[in-house]
Design an enzyme around this catalytic site. Structure first.
Site, PDB file in Angstrom:
ATOM      1  N   HIS A  91      24.755  57.816  38.450  1.00 28.90           N
ATOM      2  CA  HIS A  91      23.608  57.053  38.963  1.00 28.90           C
ATOM      3  C   HIS A  91      23.736  56.877  40.475  1.00 28.90           C
ATOM      4  O   HIS A  91      24.832  56.938  41.035  1.00 28.90           O
ATOM      5  CB  HIS A  91      23.514  55.668  38.319  1.00 28.90           C
ATOM      6  CG  HIS A  91      22.790  55.664  37.009  1.00 28.90           C
ATOM      7  ND1 HIS A  91      23.433  55.878  35.819  1.00 28.90           N
ATOM      8  CD2 HIS A  91      21.487  55.478  36.703  1.00 28.90           C
ATOM      9  CE1 HIS A  91      22.550  55.825  34.828  1.00 28.90           C
ATOM     10  NE2 HIS A  91      21.363  55.581  35.336  1.00 28.90           N
ATOM     11  N   LYS A 108      23.123  51.281  42.368  1.00 31.28           N
ATOM     12  CA  LYS A 108      23.175  50.653  41.041  1.00 31.28           C
ATOM     13  C   LYS A 108      24.321  49.643  40.980  1.00 31.28           C
ATOM     14  O   LYS A 108      25.440  49.928  41.392  1.00 31.28           O
ATOM     15  CB  LYS A 108      23.351  51.718  39.947  1.00 31.28           C
ATOM     16  CG  LYS A 108      23.294  51.133  38.542  1.00 31.28           C
ATOM     17  CD  LYS A 108      23.057  52.199  37.483  1.00 31.28           C
ATOM     18  CE  LYS A 108      23.196  51.666  36.073  1.00 31.28           C
ATOM     19  NZ  LYS A 108      22.220  50.614  35.757  1.00 31.28           N
TER      20      LYS A 108
HETATM   21  N1  LIG Z   1      15.535  50.123  30.901  1.00 30.77           N
HETATM   22  C1  LIG Z   1      15.267  51.105  31.746  1.00 30.77           C
HETATM   23  O1  LIG Z   1      14.527  52.060  31.408  1.00 30.77           O
HETATM   24  C2  LIG Z   1      15.847  51.050  33.139  1.00 30.77           C
HETATM   25  C3  LIG Z   1      15.555  52.039  34.073  1.00 30.77           C
HETATM   26  C4  LIG Z   1      16.065  51.901  35.374  1.00 30.77           C
HETATM   27  C5  LIG Z   1      16.821  50.777  35.701  1.00 30.77           C
HETATM   28  N2  LIG Z   1      17.085  49.835  34.742  1.00 30.77           N
HETATM   29  C6  LIG Z   1      17.805  48.594  35.040  1.00 30.77           C
HETATM   30  O2  LIG Z   1      16.873  47.700  35.635  1.00 30.77           O
HETATM   31  C7  LIG Z   1      17.530  46.859  36.573  1.00 30.77           C
HETATM   32  C8  LIG Z   1      16.844  46.965  37.923  1.00 30.77           C
HETATM   33  O3  LIG Z   1      16.980  48.305  38.418  1.00 30.77           O
HETATM   34  P1  LIG Z   1      16.433  48.728  39.858  1.00 30.77           P
HETATM   35  O4  LIG Z   1      16.941  50.102  40.072  1.00 30.77           O
HETATM   36  O5  LIG Z   1      14.981  48.427  39.971  1.00 30.77           O
HETATM   37  O6  LIG Z   1      17.286  47.700  40.739  1.00 30.77           O
HETATM   38  P2  LIG Z   1      16.922  47.027  42.128  1.00 30.77           P
HETATM   39  O7  LIG Z   1      16.188  47.997  42.998  1.00 30.77           O
HETATM   40  O8  LIG Z   1      18.191  46.389  42.623  1.00 30.77           O
HETATM   41  O9  LIG Z   1      15.871  45.916  41.694  1.00 30.77           O
HETATM   42  C9  LIG Z   1      16.201  44.687  41.117  1.00 30.77           C
HETATM   43  C10 LIG Z   1      15.307  43.635  41.785  1.00 30.77           C
HETATM   44  O10 LIG Z   1      15.326  42.419  41.020  1.00 30.77           O
HETATM   45  C11 LIG Z   1      15.400  41.353  41.954  1.00 30.77           C
HETATM   46  N3  LIG Z   1      15.882  40.095  41.377  1.00 30.77           N
HETATM   47  C12 LIG Z   1      17.119  39.535  41.456  1.00 30.77           C
HETATM   48  N4  LIG Z   1      17.140  38.322  40.837  1.00 30.77           N
HETATM   49  C13 LIG Z   1      15.878  38.112  40.377  1.00 30.77           C
HETATM   50  C14 LIG Z   1      15.242  37.029  39.688  1.00 30.77           C
HETATM   51  N5  LIG Z   1      15.901  35.907  39.383  1.00 30.77           N
HETATM   52  N6  LIG Z   1      13.929  37.142  39.366  1.00 30.77           N
HETATM   53  C15 LIG Z   1      13.242  38.242  39.716  1.00 30.77           C
HETATM   54  N7  LIG Z   1      13.781  39.288  40.378  1.00 30.77           N
HETATM   55  C16 LIG Z   1      15.085  39.233  40.708  1.00 30.77           C
HETATM   56  C17 LIG Z   1      16.279  41.894  43.044  1.00 30.77           C
HETATM   57  O11 LIG Z   1      16.121  41.125  44.203  1.00 30.77           O
HETATM   58  P3  LIG Z   1      17.375  41.011  45.254  1.00 30.77           P
HETATM   59  O12 LIG Z   1      17.759  42.408  45.615  1.00 30.77           O
HETATM   60  O13 LIG Z   1      16.784  40.245  46.354  1.00 30.77           O
HETATM   61  O14 LIG Z   1      18.472  40.298  44.520  1.00 30.77           O
HETATM   62  C18 LIG Z   1      15.745  43.317  43.207  1.00 30.77           C
HETATM   63  O15 LIG Z   1      14.637  43.361  44.063  1.00 30.77           O
HETATM   64  C19 LIG Z   1      18.994  47.272  36.529  1.00 30.77           C
HETATM   65  O16 LIG Z   1      19.663  46.449  35.604  1.00 30.77           O
HETATM   66  C20 LIG Z   1      18.939  48.718  36.025  1.00 30.77           C
HETATM   67  O17 LIG Z   1      20.120  49.100  35.355  1.00 30.77           O
HETATM   68  C21 LIG Z   1      16.613  49.958  33.485  1.00 30.77           C
END
Ligand SMILES: NC(=O)c1ccc[n+]([C@@H]2O[C@H](COP(=O)([O-])OP(=O)(O)OC[C@H]3O[C@@H](n4cnc5c(N)ncnc54)[C@H](OP(=O)(O)O)[C@@H]3O)[C@@H](O)[C@H]2O)c1
Length: 252
Positions: free
Chosen positions: A139, A143
């Site tokens: 990844h 991540k």
């Molecule tokens: N299920 C699936 O299909 C799938 C696919 C891709 C990713 N994921 C998972 O989804 C998650 C996010 O991935 P990403 O790549 O989008 O990560 P990312 O770019 O780091 O996005 C996560 C976002 O959530 C925010 N956040 C933190 N605390 C929060 C809260 N209390 N309420 C609302 N938002 C909050 C973060 O803000 P800050 O940066 O300001 O803290 C950041 O903007 C990870 O756990 C990843 O493993 C799942």
């Protein structure tokens, strides 16, 4: 649907694109810090008239956000990974709140087809002790959790179906793996949206199964379809429950 996007990082942005393409409304983009978000938390005022929340945030935020959905009666899709040790608490929150919530480590249809292939390959190799099985995932460098939730889902499918491999080991090994241990490694770097590989290996040949996400679109599209699917439902569901409907077969 009128949808609140909770977590406006990489996935949140992609979910917004898919929502608009499928003719849905974005009620609010909620994130404690991201530029472009229009609220820091989901309030009663925002939740009024919201049909669903789609959350891709960080593991520490998931239960607290679920309590808000339950209090406000909003159904939700949670794609965030790294919190599955707290599933019991999540079940209570969802049941007591009388809402519907779908969670999953990977919402892409392709990944679920891959899960079914891994389950079949595991079963087919069972009678042949000369085939060992192992896996790894790659990844992007941003991540924050490791191993990926998808890797853990794959490992669970293998250990559930395999005759010998019953224990998942994800850390670096400074020793030979035991015969009952399934080693699943993680690598981080670059901009890779997600590669998961399972190898069946013997002295004579190798069978390599790989799912390689080309971008985040498939996962975002699956999450939006899950939000459509969970409308009017109550209870805690896995992504596989909804994809089972789409693929028309039992989950592996
Ligand atoms: N299920 C699936 O299909 C799938 C696919 C891709 C990713 N994921 C998972 O989804 C998650 C996010 O991935 P990403 O790549 O989008 O990560 P990312 O770019 O780091 O996005 C996560 C976002 O959530 C925010 N956040 C933190 N605390 C929060 C809260 N209390 N309420 C609302 N938002 C909050 C973060 O803000 P800050 O940066 O300001 O803290 C950041 O903007 C990870 O756990 C990843 O493993 C799942």
């Amino acid at each position: 649907m009128n949808v609140a996007i909770v977590g406006y990082g990489g996935m949140g942005l992609e979910v917004e694109r898919v929502l608009r393409a499928r003719g849905h409304e974005v009620a609010a983009r909620i994130d404690p810090a991201a530029p472009g978000a229009d609220a820091r938390s989901l309030t009663e005022e925002i939740a009024r008239g919201v049909d669903a929340a789609i959350e891709f945030s960080l593991a520490d935020a998931v239960l607290e956000n679920a309590r808000v959905y339950a209090r406000l009666g909003v159904n939700a899709v949670v794609g965030t990974t790294g919190w599955y040790g707290k599933l019991d608490q999540m079940k209570s929150i969802v049941t007591d709140g009388g809402i519907g919530l779908v969670y999953g480590s990977n919402f892409s249809i392709g990944a679920h087809i891959f899960f079914a292939l891994v389950a079949a390959a595991t079963e087919l190799s069972n009678p042949f002790a000369e085939y060992d099985i192992l896996g790894w995932e790659v990844h992007h460098k941003r991540k924050k959790d490791s191993p990926s939730g998808t890797a853990l889902s794959i490992a669970k499918i293998i250990t559930a179906g395999h005759a010998r491999k019953k224990k998942v080991v994800t850390e670096k090994l400074d020793r030979a793996p035991g015969p009952e241990e399934l080693h699943f490694a993680s690598v981080r770097g670059g901009d890779v949206p997600g590669i998961h590989t399972v190898l069946l290996d013997s002295a004579f040949d190798t069978i390599e199964l790989t799912h390689s996400a080309r971008n985040r679109g498939g996962m975002a599209a699956g999450a939006v379809r899950a939000a459509e699917w969970v409308q009017g439902k109550k209870g805690l569901f896995e992504a596989a429950d909804f994809i089972q409907d789409v693929l028309g077969r039992k989950k592996p």
